[in-house]
Design a protein around this motif. Structure first.
Motif, short mmCIF file in Angstrom:
data_model
loop_
_atom_site.label_atom_id
_atom_site.label_comp_id
_atom_site.label_asym_id
_atom_site.label_seq_id
_atom_site.Cartn_x
_atom_site.Cartn_y
_atom_site.Cartn_z
N GLY A 200 100.51 81.07 92.64
CA GLY A 200 99.10 81.23 92.30
C GLY A 200 98.15 80.75 93.37
O GLY A 200 97.11 81.37 93.62
N TYR A 201 98.50 79.64 94.03
CA TYR A 201 97.61 79.09 95.05
C TYR A 201 97.90 79.60 96.46
O TYR A 201 96.99 79.77 97.27
N PHE A 202 99.19 79.82 96.75
CA PHE A 202 99.56 80.13 98.13
C PHE A 202 100.23 81.50 98.30
O PHE A 202 100.57 81.87 99.43
N GLY A 203 100.44 82.22 97.21
CA GLY A 203 101.03 83.55 97.32
C GLY A 203 102.44 83.54 97.84
O GLY A 203 102.87 84.48 98.52
N LYS A 204 103.20 82.47 97.55
CA LYS A 204 104.58 82.38 98.04
C LYS A 204 105.42 81.63 97.01
O LYS A 204 104.90 80.98 96.11
N GLY A 205 106.74 81.71 97.17
CA GLY A 205 107.64 80.98 96.30
C GLY A 205 107.69 79.51 96.67
O GLY A 205 107.35 79.12 97.79
N GLU A 208 109.23 78.24 99.91
CA GLU A 208 108.54 78.50 101.17
C GLU A 208 107.40 77.51 101.43
O GLU A 208 106.72 77.61 102.45
N LEU A 209 107.18 76.57 100.53
CA LEU A 209 106.04 75.66 100.67
C LEU A 209 106.19 74.76 101.90
O LEU A 209 107.27 74.27 102.21
N THR A 210 105.08 74.55 102.59
CA THR A 210 105.04 73.62 103.71
C THR A 210 104.77 72.21 103.19
O THR A 210 104.43 72.02 102.01
N LEU A 211 104.89 71.22 104.07
CA LEU A 211 104.62 69.83 103.69
C LEU A 211 103.20 69.65 103.14
O LEU A 211 103.04 69.07 102.05
N PRO A 212 102.15 70.13 103.81
CA PRO A 212 100.80 69.96 103.26
C PRO A 212 100.63 70.65 101.90
O PRO A 212 99.93 70.13 101.01
N GLU A 213 101.26 71.82 101.73
CA GLU A 213 101.13 72.55 100.47
C GLU A 213 101.85 71.83 99.34
O GLU A 213 101.33 71.72 98.22
N ALA A 214 103.06 71.30 99.63
CA ALA A 214 103.81 70.55 98.62
C ALA A 214 103.06 69.30 98.20
O ALA A 214 103.01 68.94 97.02
N ILE A 220 98.07 67.35 91.98
CA ILE A 220 97.23 67.99 90.96
C ILE A 220 97.48 67.47 89.55
O ILE A 220 96.52 67.26 88.79
N PRO A 221 98.73 67.27 89.08
CA PRO A 221 98.98 67.00 87.66
C PRO A 221 98.26 65.79 87.08
O PRO A 221 98.03 65.74 85.87
N GLN A 222 97.87 64.82 87.89
CA GLN A 222 97.19 63.65 87.34
C GLN A 222 95.85 64.02 86.71
O GLN A 222 95.42 63.37 85.75
N ALA A 223 95.19 65.05 87.23
CA ALA A 223 93.90 65.51 86.66
C ALA A 223 93.67 66.95 87.09
O ALA A 223 92.87 67.22 88.00
N PRO A 224 94.37 67.91 86.48
CA PRO A 224 94.32 69.31 86.94
C PRO A 224 92.92 69.91 86.99
O PRO A 224 92.61 70.66 87.91
N SER A 225 92.09 69.60 86.02
CA SER A 225 90.76 70.21 85.99
C SER A 225 89.88 69.72 87.13
O SER A 225 88.93 70.40 87.52
N ARG A 226 90.19 68.53 87.68
CA ARG A 226 89.40 67.96 88.76
C ARG A 226 90.05 68.15 90.13
O ARG A 226 89.36 68.32 91.14
N LEU A 227 91.37 68.10 90.18
CA LEU A 227 92.07 68.06 91.45
C LEU A 227 92.61 69.40 91.92
O LEU A 227 93.12 69.50 93.05
N ALA A 228 92.53 70.42 91.09
CA ALA A 228 92.95 71.75 91.54
C ALA A 228 92.05 72.20 92.68
O ALA A 228 90.84 71.97 92.65
N PRO A 229 92.61 72.83 93.72
CA PRO A 229 91.78 73.24 94.87
C PRO A 229 90.72 74.27 94.49
O PRO A 229 89.72 74.39 95.18
N THR A 230 90.94 75.00 93.41
CA THR A 230 89.93 75.95 92.96
C THR A 230 88.77 75.25 92.26
O THR A 230 87.70 75.83 92.10
N LEU A 268 94.08 78.82 100.85
CA LEU A 268 94.55 79.40 99.59
C LEU A 268 94.71 80.91 99.74
O LEU A 268 93.97 81.56 100.49
N LYS A 269 95.66 81.47 99.01
CA LYS A 269 95.86 82.92 98.95
C LYS A 269 95.94 83.30 97.49
O LYS A 269 97.02 83.40 96.91
N LEU A 270 94.77 83.50 96.90
CA LEU A 270 94.69 83.79 95.47
C LEU A 270 94.75 85.30 95.25
O LEU A 270 94.04 86.06 95.91
N ASN A 271 95.57 85.73 94.29
CA ASN A 271 95.65 87.14 93.89
C ASN A 271 95.82 88.07 95.10
O ASN A 271 95.10 89.03 95.28
#
Length: 839
Positions: A200-205, A208-214, A220-230, A268-271
């Motif tokens: 959803g965020y990076f358009g990859k499995g 394939e995640l890089t260190l910064p992406e991971a 995010i999970p500690q506060a998804p509504s606040r910490l999501a990059p979107t 980000l690579k959304l949709n």
């Protein structure tokens, strides 16, 4: 002496009393401790008996999206309240698990589900702050909470969480616990589970995640509504960097790797898979079917897999062809003008009385104003430019808003906010003032920008190019079409609906004009009547009456040919090829409207058909594009009616088949011979009739145009042996003309050509199969009788075996009332001039 001897005894007595008191306190403490322990133990037993079972974790049932696929198993769309994609732990790379453990539970592999050190630390913070903000939860506890408990911060829930954590640790391995956590957790933006988050965020499995992406996802999970990059790219970046520092502190990565990753910008690579707008009408039709049959829970949480008949390439071709065709039609009618004029707003707010709708801003009067007022006007003007252009994104081919700041005859300069752009007259000839009554020609093209633009106009523009020399954008005027339309394409043999576009833009209107819009069909309905005639006693060589018709009754129905001229008699074939109205009316009268309606029903027409109305042949009934395409597919399918198929198979989350299209449902409604004869005539509609534009696909095709009174609706139905497509163009509300001479041939057929050119590029050219029951005979053109070498114009004609003419043509003047000039000599090699389409 006595008192001194008594003091040691008194001391012993006091000492004994103190020992007794201490003993009582000690025994009391033991008693209270025992009672407290019994109470606590009993309470824990009570809680343990009332905590949820681990069954939900042993056999987890996740909320999974319903996934929609095209015919080649390309994922098209997902329907969900929570988007989740399950993944096994062995598919998760180390960088993801290390990032998670570093930020959430760095002693995860060392503790037994509960971490006393974390609990004491959290307890101390809670006591000192007077709140229960600190949870001290391990990943095991969080997994218990995610699966089995509410998220309330209560002591009871916390104790249950600890008990469950102990149970979980005794039942699952550490890696299994991580797998449960990673599949269950909320990552914001409607994404649940690490795999869905990666896609959803990076358009990859996730693999394939890089260190910064991971690291970003781990935070995010500690506060998804606040910490999501979107939600906030700044907060997401700060949290990601904290994760990276924690990873370095725990030795998972080096300090250098951490610093380098912290400097990496978030991209980000959304949709990125599909432009949803290209598939929205088809997907919505499928969604409604699933919702109606299986219910909301199954649709959004059941994890269904829906395999459709859609061909994604053709679907994209259909939407793009409709988009281009409607824009071209809109431009033929001219430019409808700017959105507004901000100088008019400035004039109104400052009460200057310098602006008129006819002349615009009065510059001469402005010059003599007080300098202070002029300064206020300039400031307000610039502020309004900023407001109008603040959302502009400068992408070649994209649309922006601009404000006209200079206008002369051949050029206009536009302020785009950050940049400036230029409009040039040579690329804008189409933008004459809008005129639906007179078609565009060289005489009425735009010759002066002052005809349509004024300084201060807010206009919509398309970015064509960038002029590096002058550092400005090259622009063109654009506007969203006000007419709309639809494209419907299917395999005529299987009924598989390969593409369906229900409108210009689903985001503006969800109304599906392909299956919901009912519009008068115009001349395409003639094909139904003519096929009935061929099933009866008529042949393609029969002579039809082309003399003025006056109906019975008080209203005296008086239809006309579009040309308002008559030939007296004309052949059945030519009447349909030229789409003549009067021969069609006489033919309908001979066949009877009841027979026509009965035949139409047999051919799949389900909409309302007016009884006793001869105008039915001219398309007075309002029908859908879907049913007309299905009806025309009969001609391409040897007389067989096939039901449209949108969904080929539906599976549940476990792979069980809920429904499947295993057989093609067809019904023979026309003879194979009649279907072939109709196809042969409709091929001539293309080669020398109103469908001449279809020749652009460079292969044989058959088709029929349709238009309604005042050019309100435009249709084209066309097919090759492997593919049929129908196109409709018109307005959603009110009777509004599409414009002068905007017939089916002009407004709808170019969209069909655009779609077909792309769709059939890889298809082999195949002939239409001629049935054994059809023969070819040379006939005299003017009579339709056998040519017995008497001279005059002749042509070959197809007949159902047994219906060939047996009488010879005789050259007698009374047999040819007026010769037909429709290019009937099929062997001459000459092409007829472009005919005028009949309404």
């Amino acid at each position: 002496m006595r008192s001194s001897r008594s003091r040691p005894g008194l001391k012993r007595k006091n000492k004994d009393q103190k020992l007794i008191q201490i003993k009582k306190i000690f025994l009391g403490a033991i008693y209270v401790s025992v009672l407290s322990s019994i109470g606590i133990f009993g309470y824990l037993i009570y809680l343990s008996r009332n905590i949820p079972s681990l069954e939900q974790m042993i056999n987890p049932v996740y909320d999974l999206p319903t996934q929609m696929y095209d015919r080649d198993n390309n994922l098209i769309r997902e329907f969900y309240t929570k988007r989740r994609v399950l993944i096994r732990f062995d598919q998760v790379p180390d960088v993801v698990t290390k990032a998670l453990i570093a930020i959430e539970d760095n002693r995860f592999y060392d503790h037994f589900g509960i971490d006393p050190l974390r609990i004491l630390k959290a307890l101390w913070i809670d006591i000192t702050t007077g709140s229960f903000a600190q949870g001290g939860s391990t990943l095991t506890q969080q997994t218990a909470k995610n699966f089995l408990l509410t998220r309330d911060k209560k002591i009871t829930r916390k104790i249950k969480e600890m008990i469950l954590a102990l149970k979980i640790e005794s039942r699952f391995t550490k890696n299994q616990i991580l797998e449960l956590y990673l599949n269950r957790t909320n990552y914001g933006h409607g994404l649940y589970g690490i795999q869905a988050a990666a896609r959803g965020y990076f358009g990859k499995g996730v693999e394939e995640l890089t260190l910064p992406e991971a690291a970003l996802l781990a935070g995010i999970p500690q506060a998804p509504s606040r910490l999501a990059p979107t939600a906030s790219i700044e907060r997401a970046t700060r949290k990601r960097n904290l994760v990276l520092r924690k990873m370095a502190d725990n030795g998972y990565i080096t300090t250098e790797e951490s610093l380098r990753a912290q400097l990496t910008p978030i991209e980000l690579k959304l949709n990125t898979r599909i432009d949803y707008n290209e598939t929205s009408y088809y997907a919505e039709h499928v969604r409604r079917y699933i919702y109606k049959k299986y219910g909301q829970a199954q649709l959004y949480r059941g994890g269904l897999k829906v395999y459709t008949a859609m061909d994604l390439d053709k679907q994209v071709y259909a939407q793009n062809a409709l988009h281009r065709g409607l824009i071209e039609h809109d431009r033929r009618q001219g430019y409808r003008g700017p959105q507004k004029n901000i100088l008019k707003d400035v004039d109104s707010e400052l009460a200057l009385n310098l602006f008129s709708d006819e002349k615009g801003w009065d510059s001469d009067e402005y010059r003599i104003l007080d300098d202070e007022i002029k300064s206020m006007a300039r400031q307000l003007f610039n502020e309004k430019i900023g407001t109008a252009t603040q959302d502009n994104k400068f992408i070649l081919g994209g649309n922006v808003l601009g404000v006209v700041i200079e206008v002369d005859r051949k050029q206009a300069v536009v302020n785009l906010g950050e940049f400036q752009g230029t409009l040039r007259l040579e690329a804008m000839k189409w933008a004459r003032p809008v005129d639906f009554k007179n078609k565009r020609s060289w005489k009425n093209t735009l010759k002066d920008f002052n005809e349509i633009l004024k300084i201060g106009d807010v206009i919509e523009l398309e970015i064509i190019d960038y002029d590096n020399d002058n550092q400005e954008f090259i622009l063109t005027l654009t506007q969203k079409p006000i007419a709309n339309g639809a494209v419907f394409a299917m395999d005529p043999h299987t009924g598989y609906v390969l593409a369906m576009s229900g409108g210009f833009d689903y985001r503006d209107s969800e109304f599906n004009r392909a299956i919901q819009g009912k519009r008068q069909t115009g001349s395409i309905f003639k094909a139904i009547v003519y096929s009935l005639a061929l099933e009866s006693s008529y042949t393609a060589a029969s002579m039809l009456n082309d003399s003025p018709f006056v109906g019975e009754g008080e209203e005296k129905y008086k239809p006309k040919n579009y040309s308002k001229s008559y030939t007296g008699k004309m052949s059945f074939r030519n009447a349909l090829v030229a789409s003549k109205n009067i021969p069609s009316i006489w033919l309908t009268k001979e066949l009877g409207t009841d027979a026509v309606i009965k035949h139409a029903r047999k051919m799949g027409i389900t909409g309302h058909l007016a009884e006793g109305e001869l105008g039915i042949v001219l398309g007075s009934s309002s029908l859908t594009l879907e049913e007309m395409t299905r009806t025309f597919s009969i001609f391409a399918n040897g007389g067989k009616l096939v039901e449209p198929v949108y969904i080929t198979k539906i599976e549940d989350r476990d792979g069980n088949i809920l429904e499947e299209q295993t057989e093609i449902k067809t019904k023979q409604v026309l003879s194979e011979e009649t279907a072939f004869l109709m196809t042969d005539i409709l091929q001539e509609v293309v080669t020398r009739g109103t469908g001449w534009r279809a020749k652009a696909i460079n292969r044989p095709s058959a088709g029929k145009t349709g238009s309604t009174d005042d050019y309100a609706d435009a249709w084209y139905m066309g097919y090759i042996p492997q593919l049929i497509a129908g196109v409709y163009v018109g307005f959603d509300k009110n009777k509004h003309t599409l414009g002068d001479n905007e017939t089916g041939s002009r407004a709808a057929l170019p969209i069909w050509v655009d779609f077909m050119k792309n769709s059939i590029a890889a298809m082999p050219i195949r002939p239409y199969s001629q049935p054994d029951g059809v023969s070819m005979v040379r006939i005299a053109t003017e009579s339709g009788l056998l040519d017995c070498n008497q001279g005059g114009k002749t042509r070959f004609e197809y007949f159902r075996s047994g219906t060939e003419p047996t009488q010879c043509h005789r050259n007698q003047p009374d047999l040819a009332i007026q010769p037909e000039d429709n290019g009937e000599n099929r062997d001459s090699g000459e092409s007829a001039p472009e005919p005028i389409e009949e309404l």
